[in-house]
Motif scaffolding. Structure first.
Motif, PDB file in Angstrom:
ATOM      1  N   TYR A  43     -28.853  19.854  15.636  1.00  7.46           N
ATOM      2  CA  TYR A  43     -27.529  20.412  15.389  1.00  7.46           C
ATOM      3  C   TYR A  43     -26.545  19.326  14.962  1.00  7.46           C
ATOM      4  O   TYR A  43     -25.701  19.560  14.100  1.00  7.46           O
ATOM      5  CB  TYR A  43     -27.021  21.145  16.633  1.00  7.46           C
ATOM      6  N   TYR A  46     -27.436  18.720  11.414  1.00  8.63           N
ATOM      7  CA  TYR A  46     -27.202  19.903  10.592  1.00  8.63           C
ATOM      8  C   TYR A  46     -25.719  20.100  10.294  1.00  8.63           C
ATOM      9  O   TYR A  46     -25.350  20.632   9.261  1.00  8.63           O
ATOM     10  CB  TYR A  46     -27.756  21.135  11.306  1.00  8.63           C
ATOM     11  N   GLY A  54     -25.924  12.796   8.368  1.00  7.03           N
ATOM     12  CA  GLY A  54     -26.743  13.511   9.339  1.00  7.03           C
ATOM     13  C   GLY A  54     -27.680  12.583  10.079  1.00  7.03           C
ATOM     14  O   GLY A  54     -27.883  12.713  11.287  1.00  7.03           O
ATOM     15  N   GLY A 105     -32.447  17.688  10.425  1.00  2.73           N
ATOM     16  CA  GLY A 105     -31.389  18.693  10.488  1.00  2.73           C
ATOM     17  C   GLY A 105     -30.524  18.698   9.238  1.00  2.73           C
ATOM     18  O   GLY A 105     -30.197  19.758   8.695  1.00  2.73           O
ATOM     19  N   LYS A 109     -30.180  21.625   6.258  1.00  5.53           N
ATOM     20  CA  LYS A 109     -28.914  22.193   5.796  1.00  5.53           C
ATOM     21  C   LYS A 109     -28.800  22.085   4.283  1.00  5.53           C
ATOM     22  O   LYS A 109     -28.358  23.019   3.622  1.00  5.53           O
ATOM     23  CB  LYS A 109     -27.733  21.495   6.449  1.00  5.53           C
TER      24      LYS A 109
END
Length: 136
Positions: A43, A46, A54, A105, A109
Motif C-alpha cells: 500500500y 501503491y 514507490g 506496489g 499501480k
C-alpha cells in the motif's frame, strides 16, 4: 529553489502502520499474520505516483519492522546475527525487501493506470461508433 516532492504521506503512514500491526498480531496471535505485513508495504508503494517513489517509500515504510525485529517480535537471534555486522545485515535485508515490495506496489499501480486509460479509450471508440450508426 522550489522542491515539489509529491509524496502520498497518508499511504506511507498507513502502510507502515499496517505492516507493524501485522507483525504485532503475528507475535500475539498466529504466525500466519507475519507475511500479511507485506500488505502495508504494498500500500505504501501503491499510493505513490512513480515507481522510484514507490520503491523509496516501501523501504521507508519498512523501518517499523526493523524496530520490531530488534525488540524481539520476530524471534531471538543467535550466532552471527548478535554481532554488529549481523544486526546491520538484518536491517539492510529488511530495507531491501521493503523496497522490493514497494516497487511491486508502485508497478501494479502503474499497470492499473495504463489499463484504465486503455479501457476508457476503447469505451469512447465504442460509444462514437454506435452514435454514428444511429445517425445514418
Amino acid at each position: 529553489m522550489k522542491y515539489n516532492i509529491d509524496i502520498n504521506v497518508k499511504a506511507l503512514v498507513f502502510g507502515a502502520a499496517i505492516a507493524a500491526a501485522f507483525i504485532i498480531f503475528g507475535w500475539q496471535f498466529w504466525d500466519w499474520f507475519y507475511p500479511c505485513s507485506a500488505i502495508g508495504l504494498l500500500y505504501a508503494g501503491y499510493g505513490q505516483n512513480t515507481i522510484k517513489k514507490g520503491t523509496l517509500m516501501g523501504a521507508f515504510a519498512s523501518t517499523p519492522i526493523i524496530v520490531l525485529t530488534f525488540q524481539g517480535y520476530l524471534g531471538a537471534f543467535d550466532g552471527y546475527f548478535l554481532t554488529e555486522n549481523g544486526i546491520l545485515t538484518v536491517a539492510l535485508i529488511i530495507l531491501l525487501v521493503g523496497a522490493f515490495v514497494g516497487f511491486v506496489g508502485a508497478w501494479a499501480k502503474r499497470d492499473r493506470v495504463k489499463a484504465m486509460a486503455e479501457y476508457e479509450k476503447k469505451q469512447n471508440i465504442g460509444k462514437n461508433k454506435n452514435k454514428n450508426k444511429n445517425k445514418k
